[in-house]
Enzyme design. Sequence first.
Site, PDB file in Angstrom:
ATOM      1  N   LYS A  78      -1.042  -0.477  -7.724  1.00 46.64           N
ATOM      2  CA  LYS A  78      -0.814   0.719  -6.909  1.00 46.64           C
ATOM      3  C   LYS A  78      -1.117   1.973  -7.725  1.00 46.64           C
ATOM      4  O   LYS A  78      -0.806   2.036  -8.919  1.00 46.64           O
ATOM      5  CB  LYS A  78       0.631   0.734  -6.401  1.00 46.64           C
ATOM      6  N   SER A 153       4.851   2.823   1.527  1.00 52.00           N
ATOM      7  CA  SER A 153       3.695   3.504   0.982  1.00 52.00           C
ATOM      8  C   SER A 153       2.704   2.592   0.265  1.00 52.00           C
ATOM      9  O   SER A 153       1.579   2.992  -0.028  1.00 52.00           O
ATOM     10  CB  SER A 153       4.162   4.590   0.003  1.00 52.00           C
ATOM     11  N   SER A 177       8.996   0.521   0.505  1.00 52.04           N
ATOM     12  CA  SER A 177       7.539   0.665   0.380  1.00 52.04           C
ATOM     13  C   SER A 177       6.801  -0.560  -0.132  1.00 52.04           C
ATOM     14  O   SER A 177       5.578  -0.569  -0.155  1.00 52.04           O
ATOM     15  CB  SER A 177       7.209   1.862  -0.517  1.00 52.04           C
TER      16      SER A 177
END
Length: 485
Positions: A78, A153, A177
């Site tokens: 990420k 996210s 997330s």
Amino acid sequence: MSLFDHSVSELHKKLNNKEISVTDLVEESYKRIADVEDNVKAFLTLDEENARAKAKELDAKIGAEDNGLLFGMPIGVKDNIVTNGLRTTCASKMLANFDPIYDATVVQKLKAADTITIGKLNMDEFAMGSSNENSGFYATKNPWNLDYVPGGSSGGSAAAVAAGEVLFSLGSDTGGSIRQPAAYCGVVGLKPTYGRVSRYGLVAFASSLDQIGPITRTVEDNAYLLQAISGLDRMDATSANVEVGNYLAGLTGDVKGLRIAVPKEYLGEGVGEEARESVLAALKVLEGMGATWEEVSLPHSKYALATYYLLSSSEASANLSRFDGVRYGVRSDNVNNLMDLYKNTRSEGFGDEVKRRIMLGTFALSSGYYDAYYKKAQQVRTLIKNDFENVFANYDVIIGPTTPTPAFKVGEKVDDPMTMYANDILTIPVNLAGVPAISVPCGFGANNMPLGLQIIGKHFDEATIYRVAHAFEQATDHHTKKASL
């Protein structure tokens, strides 16, 4: 059949038997990215040259006795986890050209395990969002249906695994997330206990809530990855000095005598019928394997959403104050004085959702409102944590849906912040309490989009939730279904 249809342990055997090479795995990843990335848009940056060079280096070591299970495995990271020399943007124009000069601790550990970083994954800007539509560059799409969001996210992290672009990925979870996009994309996502995994090198959103965790195709692979990244880190003051057990040892399929708590709040108002029915079906499976379940109450859960947005926005307001155009990140050209530099840089560099949360947090921390909002939210957080502790005094795990509904369509909720925030009502309490939780696939909605089962455990008892998740996974076929992208 893709190589990534195999588990980590299966690929490890193939490598040791020299049926495949590390280069084969890396090329499989980049070929799949070339085939689907224009549609999925899971990646922000690829690291092809370094990945191929590393693969060639590792090919010479195939068969060595000290090769761990993650040797040669391709991974996506990420884009809020810093990587030395590899662009890290947090999906924000504010950090569009930021090249870190060090690796996050989790990246160091994965490099030590000889994994290969394929690239950096898309996300909601600074991890603020539930659909990946808040990325400062472009929105990731759900591999099951490109008209739907992948969640957020960590939407890029979940979508890349679901699309077969990487074997597994790292995400971060502040209010759901990792688990929410894992549920939406039909993969496995774990938020570890707060402090179990080092946050050193994770660009901070809300420091008392953020936690890095793994996203994978199977529970077993998830356990391998957590095993590699867990443990005390002196570079992170919040890292816990708690022994990391052997997460693989408990994957026996045995849940006989397990005591399951099912909060009535997790099956009540605001939770869709499809999510509710999928959980009841999962409970029936576990009951058939010898587990028992009872309905309980987490009475303060109804305050979790408001509590979370006050606390996380307050912490974000403080953490993101460093992005001012002075030291790093973008710098506005429209500047006449220092105040212009601050104001214009932040106005131009941050997206709407980030600015919305900074304003909310600044208001909550302002004099005259601090006691009424921030302090009260901290008090409610303690009550929520106490609710979990009271339940765990009599039960081994808590089970419920990961999300109230399956994934929604792109553009459906992006202009309605409150409706968007409500997608996290079932994941947020876990972050406020600091306990671990996993999402595993448990069926599909009427729109043929995946649903997730959330299994919540006691502090630092990831082993038990892995045991339950693995038993359920092996008793069903949900994990065998793949997006037909």
